[in-house]
Design an enzyme around this catalytic site. Sequence first.
Site, short mmCIF file in Angstrom:
data_model
loop_
_atom_site.label_atom_id
_atom_site.label_comp_id
_atom_site.label_asym_id
_atom_site.label_seq_id
_atom_site.Cartn_x
_atom_site.Cartn_y
_atom_site.Cartn_z
CG HIS A 81 -2.74 5.13 -8.15
ND1 HIS A 81 -3.01 3.93 -7.54
CD2 HIS A 81 -1.94 5.82 -7.30
CE1 HIS A 81 -2.40 3.90 -6.35
NE2 HIS A 81 -1.74 5.04 -6.19
CD GLU A 82 0.36 8.73 -7.57
OE1 GLU A 82 0.04 9.37 -6.56
OE2 GLU A 82 1.09 7.73 -7.53
CG HIS B 137 -3.63 9.07 -3.56
ND1 HIS B 137 -3.93 8.13 -2.59
CD2 HIS B 137 -2.60 8.54 -4.28
CE1 HIS B 137 -3.13 7.08 -2.72
NE2 HIS B 137 -2.32 7.31 -3.74
CD GLU C 299 -1.23 3.82 -2.54
OE1 GLU C 299 -1.14 3.23 -3.63
OE2 GLU C 299 -1.00 5.02 -2.40
CG HIS D 47 2.41 1.54 -2.24
ND1 HIS D 47 3.11 2.31 -1.33
CD2 HIS D 47 1.95 2.41 -3.19
CE1 HIS D 47 3.09 3.57 -1.72
NE2 HIS D 47 2.40 3.66 -2.84
#
Length: 866
Positions: free
Chosen positions: A332-333, A336, A356, A420
Amino acid sequence: MKRTLATGSVALLVGAMLSVSATSGNAAPSTPSAPVGVAAAERALAEHPSDVRAAGGDAYRIDRTVSDSSGTHVRYARTFHGLRVYGGDFVVHTAANGVYKGSSVGLEAPLTLSTTPQVTAATAAQAARGRFSGTVATVGSPELFVDASSGKGKLAWETVVTGMRADKQTPSELHVITDAVTGAHLGSFDEIMMVNGTGNSVYSGTVTVDTTLSGSTYQMIDPSHGNGRTCDMNNGSSTCTTFTDADNIWGDGTNANRQSAGVDAHFGAAATFDYFKNVHGRNGIFGNGTGVPSRVHYGNAYVNAFWDGAQMTYGDGSGNSRPLVSLDVAGHEMSHGVTEALAGLVYSGESGGLNEATSDIFGNMVEFYANAPSDPGDYQVGEKININGNGTPLRYMYNPTLDGASHGCWSTSTNSVDVHYSSGPGNHFFFNLAEGTGATAYGTSPVCGSAPAVVGIGRTKAEKIWYRALDVYFTSSTRYVNTSTPANTSRAYTLSAATDLYGLCSVEYKTVQAAWTAVNVAGSDAACPAGNDFSLAAAPASGSVNPGSSVSSTITATLTNGSAQTVNLTASGLPSGATATFSPSSINSAGGTSSLTIATAAASPPGTYAITITGTGASSTRTTTFNLTVNGPPGCSGTNSTDVAVPDNTTVESSITISGCAGNGGAASTVAVNILHTYIGDLVVNLVAPDGSTYLLHNRTGGSADNISQTYTVNLSGEAANGTWKLRVQDAASADTGTIDTWTLNLVGGTPTVCSGTNGTDVSIPDNTTVNSPITLSGCSGNASATSTVAVNIVHTYIGDLIVTLVAPDGSTYVLHNRAGGSADNINQTFTANLSTEVKNGTWNLRVQDAASADTGYINSWTLTL
């Protein structure tokens, strides 16, 4: 990820600018494109300024180019009277034959604002400092820019305040946006993106990790994934020590062993790298083959993990017993960073929700891709880190409302919630697209309102559609629903992506429609045909041929609606002397294929031709395009003496195709131009290289003088010689017309492209040590060949101790010698390697590992020939 308004756009401001009033910008595309691609986009930009909401003070620069069988997609950055316009980015789309297909744009209307601030920079800096919660380290100098992230331009100051948040452990780079006219606070976001929660020790089970041997010690540095390293912060916030081990067996699966969390982080970085490279063709997270550093055991009882644009950092959770190193959190991170590089989605409102959602989607797809024994794929986000302390996940993609805050259906309030939670409709859509609605193996997905049920198309197709939309269609301000610019929506752009990949009105296209409808995101989609219909595609969609020779392509029909029909194939637009044959000449519209052969005559004129392939069925007729380049005679010069009319307020082109000219053009190349035209002050004349780069020759000078008969000297040393070159002439005023009479291109002084290199510097090889010797190549075009050679001269006793590996610029490894040869001395051998998937340019390394004791030596020299 450097998700910034200021620093995030630095790359957009480097190089020459493109202006609406001129057809040229001397800006080369960032990725290779079809010859007609970038040139067609520039022409479209000049001919359709209203489509990108052009204003008098605008200037543009090419940011990124994607070319494939669907055409070319050129992404531009915008400035207004010299100021950066955040949210002013747009993408120009052209078909494979150069025909304009439209634009992705976020602005509602052309910018008309004043660029004189009424609020000082000092006042903006003071206001920004007041918005920071924690300990301030620095307050950056405010930058004046145009904030058009809402679709409308406002003059604003952006100030970056750095420091530590109130917990004194979380770093912060807060971007504060202040209205430069009224002083009002317009918004802020933190560049450091994080997960807040507690963890459950180690999650990935027993997995394979790539490490590096240095002497007799293994290091957690991954040579197969851009040398990404994993290190131990030792529960501090400054020094990070790379993990080492004596036997290359890391951790024991418990948090008591500090290596265990490092294994999860190292594995997560590698899995995410591989996912983007192998599934989407992106060379790692950053797109340049470099690996991601991972820092574990950060802070004291730090209940966070964050991505700062360059690396991942993981805390150990409550009581330093629950490290936040789960696979989907890592994916996920790091995703970005991919989003920032491709679309730069604004991190607020619905655009931030899509940002997100993209990370949730790809984080989960990484989990499925990795298929770790103890963490199989699912559609829950952060389920392993126990974010709520009760075993429940951070988010649920199949029913986002289960977390108590996320929106599962779009509503008018979605734009106003935390990103989020506004990610919910995007997550829910993706689950419906991949798995369908109702009861599934991963959870039950409800529909919104009275929407029909959805049958999913599978993860493989769904992830391709989302990545495609992000890559070539999304702008920084794309939303779910946008009443002012309805085309700038996730529904519209994912439908465009589905069309590119699977065809207009295909099953995949219709499932995208249904999946958005199921989350209450409507759209004004073009109606699909009601009768029997199909689409055509050519693969490959282009080819080049010497006069008198032939080229082939496969034509495929895909059923898009109704029942199958017989389709008769024909071709038009061929150069003189050329013929097209199909085998067979008729195919079934439901997946039928035919081999197209285009044969040219010795007298077929050089140039690039858009060949239209027409499929005629009983119920419908569809076309596709094959771009044929007929090479010119061998040599480094050419002339086109065919007259081309230059009407008022029109842009025209005349082409010359060069073939058989080795390497690049020369620094003293010449362009001899003869244009018959009254009042040459009306004219803008550019040379367009095969890759779309433009070189301005004449820009409305000469006033009322007649005709241009001049030879221009141009530095073309950065351009590959072979291909189709164009003389582009724009008449930018009324009342005077003319003709391109003739022009000659001479690529004199051409420089052969150097695609080999040698390193003759001795490198010592001690016992039980790994060493490297680099060769850096530049000026080569495209990929290496399947028969590339590596000539190695290593002086070493007992070569059975040695492992010799070629390391490509992206970190890929090719083993040349693996402890063979026993007690023989020295390696003096030329190895052949298939490097056809590797880009030539970059730094290559010869890596030599001495894996035993008692014998030493040195790398004497080596030569790489691609």
